[in-house]
Design a protein around this motif. Structure first.
Motif, PDB file in Angstrom:
ATOM      1  N   ALA A 108      -1.414  -7.051 -11.685  1.00  0.00           N
ATOM      2  CA  ALA A 108      -1.965  -5.713 -11.467  1.00  0.00           C
ATOM      3  C   ALA A 108      -3.145  -5.763 -10.511  1.00  0.00           C
ATOM      4  CB  ALA A 108      -2.378  -5.105 -12.800  1.00  0.00           C
ATOM      5  N   LEU A 109      -4.032  -6.731 -10.702  1.00  0.00           N
ATOM      6  CA  LEU A 109      -5.215  -6.844  -9.842  1.00  0.00           C
ATOM      7  C   LEU A 109      -4.836  -7.180  -8.405  1.00  0.00           C
ATOM      8  CD1 LEU A 109      -7.630  -8.731 -12.265  1.00  0.00           C
ATOM      9  CD2 LEU A 109      -7.875  -6.377 -11.448  1.00  0.00           C
ATOM     10  N   GLU A 110      -3.871  -8.065  -8.227  1.00  0.00           N
ATOM     11  CA  GLU A 110      -3.472  -8.446  -6.869  1.00  0.00           C
ATOM     12  C   GLU A 110      -2.767  -7.300  -6.159  1.00  0.00           C
ATOM     13  OE1 GLU A 110      -3.309 -10.370  -3.434  1.00  0.00           O
ATOM     14  OE2 GLU A 110      -4.435 -11.006  -5.210  1.00  0.00           O
ATOM     15  N   LEU A 111      -1.935  -6.557  -6.881  1.00  0.00           N
ATOM     16  CA  LEU A 111      -1.267  -5.391  -6.275  1.00  0.00           C
ATOM     17  C   LEU A 111      -2.300  -4.351  -5.847  1.00  0.00           C
ATOM     18  CD1 LEU A 111       1.767  -4.990  -8.712  1.00  0.00           C
ATOM     19  CD2 LEU A 111       1.891  -5.661  -6.298  1.00  0.00           C
ATOM     20  N   ALA A 112      -3.310  -4.128  -6.694  1.00  0.00           N
ATOM     21  CA  ALA A 112      -4.367  -3.185  -6.343  1.00  0.00           C
ATOM     22  C   ALA A 112      -5.182  -3.694  -5.161  1.00  0.00           C
ATOM     23  CB  ALA A 112      -5.274  -2.939  -7.551  1.00  0.00           C
ATOM     24  N   ALA A 113      -5.433  -5.004  -5.128  1.00  0.00           N
ATOM     25  CA  ALA A 113      -6.191  -5.582  -4.020  1.00  0.00           C
ATOM     26  C   ALA A 113      -5.463  -5.396  -2.691  1.00  0.00           C
ATOM     27  CB  ALA A 113      -6.443  -7.064  -4.278  1.00  0.00           C
ATOM     28  N   GLN A 114      -4.131  -5.341  -2.749  1.00  0.00           N
ATOM     29  CA  GLN A 114      -3.340  -5.141  -1.532  1.00  0.00           C
ATOM     30  C   GLN A 114      -3.053  -3.667  -1.250  1.00  0.00           C
ATOM     31  OE1 GLN A 114       0.004  -7.764  -0.855  1.00  0.00           O
ATOM     32  NE2 GLN A 114      -0.898  -9.406  -2.093  1.00  0.00           N
ATOM     33  N   GLY A 115      -3.697  -2.779  -2.013  1.00  0.00           N
ATOM     34  CA  GLY A 115      -3.606  -1.354  -1.704  1.00  0.00           C
ATOM     35  C   GLY A 115      -2.598  -0.569  -2.498  1.00  0.00           C
ATOM     36  N   PRO A 120     -13.476  -1.543  -7.112  1.00  0.00           N
ATOM     37  CA  PRO A 120     -13.892  -1.806  -5.727  1.00  0.00           C
ATOM     38  C   PRO A 120     -12.720  -2.103  -4.788  1.00  0.00           C
ATOM     39  CG  PRO A 120     -15.025  -3.243  -7.319  1.00  0.00           C
ATOM     40  CD  PRO A 120     -13.849  -2.649  -7.997  1.00  0.00           C
ATOM     41  N   MET A 121     -11.525  -2.196  -5.309  1.00  0.00           N
ATOM     42  CA  MET A 121     -10.397  -2.650  -4.504  1.00  0.00           C
ATOM     43  C   MET A 121      -9.795  -1.525  -3.673  1.00  0.00           C
ATOM     44  SD  MET A 121      -8.500  -5.225  -7.205  1.00  0.00           S
ATOM     45  CE  MET A 121      -9.351  -6.697  -7.792  1.00  0.00           C
ATOM     46  N   GLN A 122      -8.949  -1.917  -2.749  1.00  0.00           N
ATOM     47  CA  GLN A 122      -8.339  -0.980  -1.826  1.00  0.00           C
ATOM     48  C   GLN A 122      -7.395  -0.019  -2.538  1.00  0.00           C
ATOM     49  OE1 GLN A 122      -6.180  -2.956   1.282  1.00  0.00           O
ATOM     50  NE2 GLN A 122      -5.519  -1.078   2.274  1.00  0.00           N
ATOM     51  N   GLY A 123      -6.653  -0.520  -3.505  1.00  0.00           N
ATOM     52  CA  GLY A 123      -5.723   0.315  -4.249  1.00  0.00           C
ATOM     53  C   GLY A 123      -6.337   0.851  -5.527  1.00  0.00           C
ATOM     54  N   ASN A 124      -5.500   1.342  -6.412  1.00  0.00           N
ATOM     55  CA  ASN A 124      -5.977   1.954  -7.638  1.00  0.00           C
ATOM     56  C   ASN A 124      -5.159   1.483  -8.824  1.00  0.00           C
ATOM     57  OD1 ASN A 124      -8.007   4.061  -6.657  1.00  0.00           O
ATOM     58  ND2 ASN A 124      -6.208   4.532  -5.402  1.00  0.00           N
ATOM     59  N   ILE A 125      -5.821   1.367  -9.974  1.00  0.00           N
ATOM     60  CA  ILE A 125      -5.147   1.083 -11.231  1.00  0.00           C
ATOM     61  C   ILE A 125      -5.358   2.273 -12.155  1.00  0.00           C
ATOM     62  CG2 ILE A 125      -5.250  -0.314 -13.337  1.00  0.00           C
ATOM     63  CD1 ILE A 125      -5.584  -2.772 -11.653  1.00  0.00           C
ATOM     64  N   TYR A 126      -4.271   2.768 -12.711  1.00  0.00           N
ATOM     65  CA  TYR A 126      -4.300   3.892 -13.637  1.00  0.00           C
ATOM     66  C   TYR A 126      -3.757   3.413 -14.981  1.00  0.00           C
ATOM     67  CZ  TYR A 126      -4.407   6.361  -9.145  1.00  0.00           C
ATOM     68  OH  TYR A 126      -4.710   6.774  -7.877  1.00  0.00           O
ATOM     69  N   THR A 127      -4.452   3.736 -16.051  1.00  0.00           N
ATOM     70  CA  THR A 127      -4.067   3.224 -17.361  1.00  0.00           C
ATOM     71  C   THR A 127      -3.227   4.249 -18.129  1.00  0.00           C
ATOM     72  OG1 THR A 127      -6.098   4.007 -18.427  1.00  0.00           O
ATOM     73  CG2 THR A 127      -6.127   1.802 -17.463  1.00  0.00           C
ATOM     74  N   PHE A 128      -2.142   3.752 -18.701  1.00  0.00           N
ATOM     75  CA  PHE A 128      -1.272   4.562 -19.538  1.00  0.00           C
ATOM     76  C   PHE A 128      -0.901   3.729 -20.767  1.00  0.00           C
ATOM     77  CE2 PHE A 128      -0.803   6.161 -15.263  1.00  0.00           C
ATOM     78  CZ  PHE A 128      -0.731   7.535 -15.413  1.00  0.00           C
ATOM     79  N   PRO A 129      -1.738   3.770 -21.811  1.00  0.00           N
ATOM     80  CA  PRO A 129      -1.481   2.959 -23.003  1.00  0.00           C
ATOM     81  C   PRO A 129      -0.090   3.223 -23.572  1.00  0.00           C
ATOM     82  CG  PRO A 129      -3.673   3.915 -23.097  1.00  0.00           C
ATOM     83  CD  PRO A 129      -2.983   4.556 -21.933  1.00  0.00           C
ATOM     84  N   LEU A 130       0.549   2.139 -24.043  1.00  0.00           N
ATOM     85  CA  LEU A 130       1.930   2.261 -24.508  1.00  0.00           C
ATOM     86  C   LEU A 130       2.290   1.108 -25.423  1.00  0.00           C
ATOM     87  CD1 LEU A 130       4.892   3.389 -24.296  1.00  0.00           C
ATOM     88  CD2 LEU A 130       5.170   1.897 -22.292  1.00  0.00           C
ATOM     89  N   ASP A 131       2.946   1.431 -26.528  1.00  0.00           N
ATOM     90  CA  ASP A 131       3.655   0.438 -27.321  1.00  0.00           C
ATOM     91  C   ASP A 131       5.111   0.539 -26.909  1.00  0.00           C
ATOM     92  OD1 ASP A 131       4.981  -1.117 -29.141  1.00  0.00           O
ATOM     93  OD2 ASP A 131       4.119  -0.190 -30.926  1.00  0.00           O
ATOM     94  N   ALA A 132       5.558  -0.385 -26.077  1.00  0.00           N
ATOM     95  CA  ALA A 132       6.895  -0.283 -25.481  1.00  0.00           C
ATOM     96  C   ALA A 132       8.014  -0.503 -26.488  1.00  0.00           C
ATOM     97  CB  ALA A 132       7.031  -1.268 -24.322  1.00  0.00           C
ATOM     98  N   THR A 133       7.687  -0.908 -27.715  1.00  0.00           N
ATOM     99  CA  THR A 133       8.729  -0.994 -28.743  1.00  0.00           C
ATOM    100  C   THR A 133       9.084   0.390 -29.283  1.00  0.00           C
ATOM    101  OG1 THR A 133       7.175  -1.317 -30.587  1.00  0.00           O
ATOM    102  CG2 THR A 133       7.936  -3.286 -29.407  1.00  0.00           C
ATOM    103  N   ASP A 134       8.307   1.412 -28.894  1.00  0.00           N
ATOM    104  CA  ASP A 134       8.561   2.795 -29.283  1.00  0.00           C
ATOM    105  C   ASP A 134       9.367   3.464 -28.167  1.00  0.00           C
ATOM    106  OD1 ASP A 134       8.442   5.574 -29.730  1.00  0.00           O
ATOM    107  OD2 ASP A 134       6.480   5.439 -30.677  1.00  0.00           O
ATOM    108  N   ARG A 135      10.644   3.670 -28.425  1.00  0.00           N
ATOM    109  CA  ARG A 135      11.553   4.206 -27.407  1.00  0.00           C
ATOM    110  C   ARG A 135      11.076   5.543 -26.850  1.00  0.00           C
ATOM    111  NH1 ARG A 135      17.455   6.584 -28.971  1.00  0.00           N
ATOM    112  NH2 ARG A 135      18.132   7.259 -26.893  1.00  0.00           N
ATOM    113  N   HIS A 136      10.711   6.471 -27.723  1.00  0.00           N
ATOM    114  CA  HIS A 136      10.319   7.805 -27.262  1.00  0.00           C
ATOM    115  C   HIS A 136       8.999   7.763 -26.503  1.00  0.00           C
ATOM    116  CE1 HIS A 136      13.628   9.630 -29.402  1.00  0.00           C
ATOM    117  NE2 HIS A 136      13.286   8.990 -30.502  1.00  0.00           N
ATOM    118  N   ALA A 174       0.809  -1.214   0.000  1.00  0.00           N
ATOM    119  CA  ALA A 174       0.000   0.000   0.000  1.00  0.00           C
ATOM    120  C   ALA A 174       0.843   1.265   0.000  1.00  0.00           C
ATOM    121  CB  ALA A 174      -0.944  -0.003   1.202  1.00  0.00           C
ATOM    122  N   GLU A 175       2.096   1.166   0.344  1.00  0.00           N
ATOM    123  CA  GLU A 175       2.977   2.332   0.369  1.00  0.00           C
ATOM    124  C   GLU A 175       3.753   2.514  -0.933  1.00  0.00           C
ATOM    125  OE1 GLU A 175       5.506   1.723   3.690  1.00  0.00           O
ATOM    126  OE2 GLU A 175       3.964   2.190   5.189  1.00  0.00           O
TER     127      GLU A 175
END
Length: 251
Positions: A22-29, A51-67, A4-5
């Motif tokens: 991602a879901l388990e990390l959010a479930a643990q805060g 509904p979970m204790q933590g939060n998930i924030y979306t940042f779409p990315l094609d990681a093959t794009d360096r910039h 959670a920290e």
């Protein structure tokens, strides 16, 4: 470790291990920034975590794009503050034999599996404030060459070698560079296999193993150990023992 920290950046979170993690990390805060190319899957993931204790924030990315990796990481830092732990999980798998050998498919495997991690590493090294750990998802297929996994395993071997070589330099900056080497995990990728996969575990079990491993400082997180230790043994076999054994495997 108090999840959670912590703030996480999870690349490759649209399905399989990444999604469950991602879901388990959010479930643990935890505050979890998730990135992937599949924006619909990311949105669904965010909704499921509401509904979970933590939060998930979306940042779409094609990681093959360096910039793009630099740009997305800057957005995450601006939105959530410093990242404490990053898990680079983007990857693809395609079974391949000599009969269907395809250079273009090999290139795609290496581009997604290897260059995605390299691009994210570069971006992270430009934003090191607060960064504690970077974990790269490789595979036990990277230990030695295996049937059907010549291209995939080679890309994972490259990731393991990459992390080994750069780990001392990361440590001098106060960052743990580590690898995650799963065995067979039930995901859309492994669903392509037509053979019986030994010691197969669920993506949820894999996520639990990774989270347990976050509190340690060992270089490698590997699971399930009842299977991966046998593959570790294969690494030390001389070629005159290894190849006759390999020739007997018929997946």
């Amino acid at each position: 470790m108090n999840i959670a920290e912590k703030t996480f950046w999870l690349v490759g979170a649209s399905s399989g291990i990444g999604r469950s993690l991602a879901l388990e990390l959010a479930a643990q805060g935890g505050n979890v920034a998730v990135s992937a190319r599949n924006t619909e899957a990311l949105s669904a993931l965010q909704e499921q975590a509401e509904p979970m204790q933590g939060n998930i924030y979306t940042f779409p990315l094609d990681a093959t794009d360096r910039h793009a990796c630099h740009q997305v990481l800057a957005k995450i830092n601006k939105t959530l503050g410093p990242i404490h732990i990053s898990i680079l999980n983007a990857g693809v798998y395609q079974p391949m034999t000599v009969s269907d050998f395809d250079a273009q498919a090999c290139e795609q495997i290496f581009t997604i599996n290897v260059m995605s991690a390299i691009n994210c590493l570069e971006a992270l090294l430009h934003k090191v404030d607060g960064l504690e750990q970077v974990l790269i998802t490789a595979s036990v297929a990277g230990y030695r060459g295996l049937p059907l996994a010549g291209a995939y395993g080679a890309s994972k071997a490259a990731l393991i070698n990459l992390a080994e070589g750069f780990r001392p330099g990361f440590l001098r900056r106060g960052i743990q560079l580590r690898v995650i080497n799963p065995g067979f995990v039930e995901t859309p990728m492994t669903a392509q296999n037509t053979f019986k996969m030994p010691a197969l575990i669920s993506a949820e079990e894999a996520a639990d193993e990774i989270i347990t491993g976050l509190s340690r400082t060992s270089f490698e997180i590997t699971f399930p150990r009842r299977f991966t230790w046998w593959l570790k043994l294969l690494r030390v076999l001389p070629y005159y023992c290894y190849f006759p054994l390999l020739n007997r495997l018929k997946p």
